[in-house]
Design a protein around this motif. Structure first.
Motif, PDB file in Angstrom:
ATOM      1  N   ARG A  75       0.829  -1.207   0.000  1.00 51.65           N
ATOM      2  CA  ARG A  75       0.000   0.000   0.000  1.00 51.65           C
ATOM      3  C   ARG A  75       0.860   1.252   0.000  1.00 51.65           C
ATOM      4  N   ILE A  76       1.962   1.204   0.740  1.00 47.34           N
ATOM      5  CA  ILE A  76       2.854   2.357   0.785  1.00 47.34           C
ATOM      6  C   ILE A  76       3.467   2.602  -0.588  1.00 47.34           C
ATOM      7  N   ALA A  77       3.847   1.526  -1.283  1.00 47.78           N
ATOM      8  CA  ALA A  77       4.470   1.665  -2.606  1.00 47.78           C
ATOM      9  C   ALA A  77       3.524   2.298  -3.608  1.00 47.78           C
ATOM     10  N   ASP A 101       2.456   7.295  -6.829  1.00 48.30           N
ATOM     11  CA  ASP A 101       1.574   8.423  -7.144  1.00 48.30           C
ATOM     12  C   ASP A 101       2.205   9.749  -6.729  1.00 48.30           C
ATOM     13  N   LEU A 102       2.840   9.781  -5.570  1.00 51.30           N
ATOM     14  CA  LEU A 102       3.443  11.018  -5.081  1.00 51.30           C
ATOM     15  C   LEU A 102       4.621  11.437  -5.956  1.00 51.30           C
ATOM     16  N   MET A 103       5.479  10.509  -6.333  1.00 53.33           N
ATOM     17  CA  MET A 103       6.615  10.867  -7.196  1.00 53.33           C
ATOM     18  C   MET A 103       6.135  11.444  -8.517  1.00 53.33           C
ATOM     19  N   ARG A 104       5.136  10.824  -9.100  1.00 51.61           N
ATOM     20  CA  ARG A 104       4.632  11.329 -10.379  1.00 51.61           C
ATOM     21  C   ARG A 104       3.975  12.690 -10.216  1.00 51.61           C
ATOM     22  N   SER A 127      -2.226  14.497  -0.435  1.00 50.15           N
ATOM     23  CA  SER A 127      -2.646  14.007   0.875  1.00 50.15           C
ATOM     24  C   SER A 127      -3.012  12.548   0.759  1.00 50.15           C
ATOM     25  N   GLY A 128      -2.240  11.690   1.397  1.00 48.51           N
ATOM     26  CA  GLY A 128      -2.484  10.264   1.340  1.00 48.51           C
ATOM     27  C   GLY A 128      -2.512   9.655   2.725  1.00 48.51           C
ATOM     28  N   GLU A 129      -2.556   8.334   2.760  1.00 44.90           N
ATOM     29  CA  GLU A 129      -2.559   7.624   4.037  1.00 44.90           C
ATOM     30  C   GLU A 129      -1.191   7.686   4.700  1.00 44.90           C
ATOM     31  N   PHE A 130      -0.132   7.702   3.883  1.00 42.31           N
ATOM     32  CA  PHE A 130       1.223   7.608   4.414  1.00 42.31           C
ATOM     33  C   PHE A 130       2.071   8.854   4.168  1.00 42.31           C
ATOM     34  N   PHE A 131       1.730   9.638   3.144  1.00 45.81           N
ATOM     35  CA  PHE A 131       2.539  10.790   2.772  1.00 45.81           C
ATOM     36  C   PHE A 131       1.636  11.995   2.532  1.00 45.81           C
ATOM     37  N   THR A 132       2.074  13.148   3.025  1.00 46.53           N
ATOM     38  CA  THR A 132       1.338  14.395   2.804  1.00 46.53           C
ATOM     39  C   THR A 132       2.340  15.513   2.541  1.00 46.53           C
ATOM     40  N   VAL A 133       2.108  16.266   1.467  1.00 45.92           N
ATOM     41  CA  VAL A 133       2.911  17.460   1.201  1.00 45.92           C
ATOM     42  C   VAL A 133       1.961  18.588   0.842  1.00 45.92           C
ATOM     43  N   ARG A 134       2.378  19.804   1.134  1.00 47.02           N
ATOM     44  CA  ARG A 134       1.593  20.991   0.819  1.00 47.02           C
ATOM     45  C   ARG A 134       2.502  22.017   0.156  1.00 47.02           C
ATOM     46  N   GLY A 135       2.094  22.524  -1.001  1.00 42.00           N
ATOM     47  CA  GLY A 135       2.846  23.572  -1.664  1.00 42.00           C
ATOM     48  C   GLY A 135       4.267  23.163  -2.021  1.00 42.00           C
TER      49      GLY A 135
END
Length: 294
Positions: free
Chosen positions: A141-143, A148-151, A165-173
């Motif tokens: 699930r993390i992979a 998705d985040l890298m892309r 915003s995901g279950e394991f990773f979140t970034v803003r701006g």
């Protein structure tokens, strides 16, 4: 059909600058499409994890075999060559944070002028992944979210940055530059043998590299790959397929691979080539039989 070379980790020379450059420059001169580097951040003695590609479940190389970081190695080889492709097979994704990995891959792809192709997998050695801070149990699930985040970071060019915003990773701006050389991003292929790996390739992969599959098992995996791709609204024919063989059997396996829809045959030494010179000879003979540019 494209023909690629697995870098000879078993010879113990992938961290020797003179010897590994000799191998890769020879591959470039012969007309091989790319070279592929493997990854183990650490190898754990007496691991309880079972290596899935050997009957005895044991990693076939000694614990002190050199495994240079694949991206550092490919960066060195990019500067030592002109046109040959640079790939992994496989990069153990749970060993890496996707924000940092996205920057490293984009940088290498940019500096090599678009020569990078990443085949990633989820890894089999629990102790290695945990030593790197990964979650072995939830790594699937993390992979998916990491991809998705890298892309998203590679695509993002909005002045406000990337929000994720995901279950394991979140970034803003978030702003991640440089972007990869290609607007489509670094190609991400999925390597593995499990049904989960096949499904991931069908949903998310730019390509699929089966590991340890043959005969009916391989046929079933390819059927599942196509089924999963169609369910995700994708054209299965757009998922590049890479199959494996040894250098001495390359010419015999080419028609087989093409019949299964493969676009690339990834070739390794026979095991009888125990020196660099013997490997170079195997490469030359395979190139001659395949009719590669020499």
């Amino acid at each position: 059909m494209k023909y690629a070379l697995v870098l000879p980790v078993g010879l113990g020379i992938t961290a020797d600058p003179d010897e590994i450059v000799k191998v890769v420059r020879h591959a470039e001169e012969l007309g091989f499409e790319s070279v592929s580097a493997v990854e183990h951040a650490v190898v754990v003695s007496d691991t309880e994890s079972r290596y899935p590609y050997a009957p005895d479940g044991k990693l076939p190389l000694p614990d002190d075999c050199p495994y240079p970081d694949p991206l550092e190695l490919l960066a060195f080889l990019a500067a030592s060559t002109e046109r040959i492709g640079l790939a992994t097979g496989v990069l153990v994704l749970p060993n890496h944070h996707p924000v940092v990995l996205a920057k490293r891959l984009a940088t290498l792809d940019r500096l090599s002028r678009g020569r990078l192709r990443i085949c990633l997998g989820l890894g089999w050695m629990r102790e290695e992944i945990e030593a790197c801070g990964g979650d072995f149990r939830r790594r699937g699930r993390i992979a998916d979210e990491a991809i998705d985040l890298m892309r998203a970071l590679w695509r993002g060019q909005d002045a406000q940055g990337v929000d994720f915003s995901g279950e394991f990773f979140t970034v803003r701006g978030a702003h991640s530059y440089p972007k990869p050389h290609r607007a489509s991003g670094v190609p991400l292929h999925i390597g593995g043998h499990s049904a989960a790996a096949v499904r991931r390739a069908g949903r998310l992969g730019d390509g699929f590299q089966p590991l340890g599959l043959a005969g009916e098992e391989l046929g079933a995996a390819l059927s599942l790959l196509h089924e999963e791709a169609r369910a995700a609204g994708r054209d299965p024919q757009e998922i590049e397929l890479t199959l494996g063989a040894t250098l001495p059997r390359a010419a015999d396996k080419a028609e087989w691979a093409e019949g299964l829809g493969a676009q690339r045959l990834l070739l390794s030494g026979s095991g009888r080539a125990t020196t660099v010179d013997a490997l170079l000879e195997e490469m030359s003979e395979a190139a001659r039989k395949l009719g590669l540019k020499q």
